[in-house]
Design an enzyme around this catalytic site. Structure first.
Site, PDB file in Angstrom:
ATOM      1  N   HIS A 147      -6.333  -5.863  -2.679  1.00  0.00           N
ATOM      2  CA  HIS A 147      -7.150  -5.988  -1.472  1.00  0.00           C
ATOM      3  C   HIS A 147      -7.439  -7.438  -1.119  1.00  0.00           C
ATOM      4  O   HIS A 147      -8.218  -7.715  -0.210  1.00  0.00           O
ATOM      5  CB  HIS A 147      -8.461  -5.203  -1.632  1.00  0.00           C
TER       6      HIS A 147
ATOM      7  N   ARG B 119       0.826  -1.213   0.000  1.00  0.00           N
ATOM      8  CA  ARG B 119       0.000   0.000   0.000  1.00  0.00           C
ATOM      9  C   ARG B 119       0.859   1.261   0.000  1.00  0.00           C
ATOM     10  O   ARG B 119       0.497   2.263  -0.627  1.00  0.00           O
ATOM     11  CB  ARG B 119      -0.917  -0.023   1.233  1.00  0.00           C
TER      12      ARG B 119
ATOM     13  N   HIS C  73       0.306   4.272  -2.606  1.00  0.00           N
ATOM     14  CA  HIS C  73      -0.002   5.626  -2.146  1.00  0.00           C
ATOM     15  C   HIS C  73       1.121   6.610  -2.489  1.00  0.00           C
ATOM     16  O   HIS C  73       0.877   7.808  -2.577  1.00  0.00           O
ATOM     17  CB  HIS C  73      -0.281   5.619  -0.646  1.00  0.00           C
TER      18      HIS C  73
ATOM     19  N   ASN D 158      -3.988   8.528   4.687  1.00  0.00           N
ATOM     20  CA  ASN D 158      -2.782   7.941   5.293  1.00  0.00           C
ATOM     21  C   ASN D 158      -2.722   8.055   6.803  1.00  0.00           C
ATOM     22  O   ASN D 158      -2.093   7.230   7.468  1.00  0.00           O
ATOM     23  CB  ASN D 158      -1.534   8.613   4.706  1.00  0.00           C
TER      24      ASN D 158
END
Length: 321
Positions: A193, A61, A65, A93
């Site tokens: 996911h 992740r 991001h 975040n």
């Protein structure tokens, strides 16, 4: 081969070569300057996952991001200062992004084995993401390397550019398109996911108020996530959160997507067939996931003389005048 075919072939080769040169990235970037860099990253990642399997999802992740905010430049790693508005404090975040201490450990070990800071924090994020997927049973791919690190960050851009768990399908498609990614990239990268967990506040409204959710699944989640409180309580994003498999997609087809943005991918829209395809074919999911990860890793890298190779991933290097 006729003249037209020959010219077409030459044009194709030139286009591929030009694209490679323009990216400035190469999977063999560190082969000569520090051949032990990538094995060291792999070792530290595997050690971290041995201590906490969930860390794999967190490291994956971080790379995602990072890339969605002004490109893959390790801006997400920078701490707040008087001149840097840290992306760590952005809504997607804050109290959510994690694994920074693992990146610090990787950087320390890599610089030690290389003898100096030659591996960028941006490249560490990209390789750590790949190694996390592999360690959790997923595919391996060649990571293109040679990124440099930013000297700034933007909480504003992070808030604006990172996809929200509350988005519907048109918003998700636009969000990915803004990064140069298409609908297939959206679906296959959302397949990440298959790992990790979501906090209660990200799926509360879905399980209490939405109808496109399996009733028993919603009822179970309501025992974890009440209408009030328990915002940070965790629920797995799929039924096997520590394994890189296709359960995420089979869950969507049963209306068991935990996030609104997940179930949006299988809710009568243009991405239904992609979800169905990946639910049936893990090999195809793995191949397309690897391809889309490379594509995402190509988002606006800093190369050449742009940016720097940070000595410490959390802060920029001192300028010497």
């Amino acid at each position: 081969m006729n003249a037209i075919s020959f010219l077409s072939l030459v044009s194709l080769i030139f286009s591929i070569a030009t694209a490679t040169l323009n990216s400035g990235l190469s999977s063999s970037y560190y082969d000569r300057v520090c051949p032990e860099a990538l094995p060291t990253i792999k070792r530290v990642v595997e050690d971290a996952l041995a201590q906490e399997r969930r860390m794999g999802a967190s490291l994956l992740r971080l790379h995602f991001h990072d890339c969605f905010v002004n490109g893959c430049d390790a801006s997400i790693l920078l701490d707040q200062t008087s001149t840097i508005d840290s992306e760590k404090n952005a809504l997607p975040n804050a109290n959510s992004a994690r694994g920074f201490e693992v990146i610090d450990k990787i950087k320390f070990e890599v610089d030690k084995v290389c003898g100096r800071p030659v591996v960028s924090c941006a490249d560490i994020l990209a390789v750590a993401a790949r190694d996390s997927v592999v360690a959790l049973g997923g595919p391996w791919w060649k990571v293109k390397l040679g990124r440099r690190d930013s000297t700034t960050a933007s909480r504003t851009e992070a808030n604006a550019n990172l996809p929200s768990p509350f988005m519907d399908l048109p918003a998700l498609i636009k969000n990915f398109k803004d990064q140069g990614l298409d609908e297939e990239d959206l679906v296959v990268l959302s397949g990440a996911h298959t790992l990790g967990f979501a906090q209660c506040f990200t799926f509360r409204d879905r399980i209490h108020n939405e109808t496109n959710i399996h009733p028993a699944f919603a009822s179970h989640l309501r025992t974890i996530c009440p209408q009030v409180g328990a915002d940070s309580r965790l629920a797995p994003l799929d039924s096997t959160p520590g394994s890189f498999d296709v359960k995420y997609f089979t869950n969507l087809m049963s209306k068991k997507g935990i996030l609104r943005s997940d179930q949006a991918l299988f809710n009568g829209g243009v991405t239904n067939e992609l979800v169905s395809k990946y639910s049936r074919n893990q090999k195809e999911f793995w191949a397309d996931f690897a391809k889309s990860m490379v594509k995402m890793g190509d988002i606006k890298p800093l190369t050449g003389n742009r940016g720097q190779i940070r000595n410490i991933c959390r802060k920029t290097n001192f300028k010497i005048y």
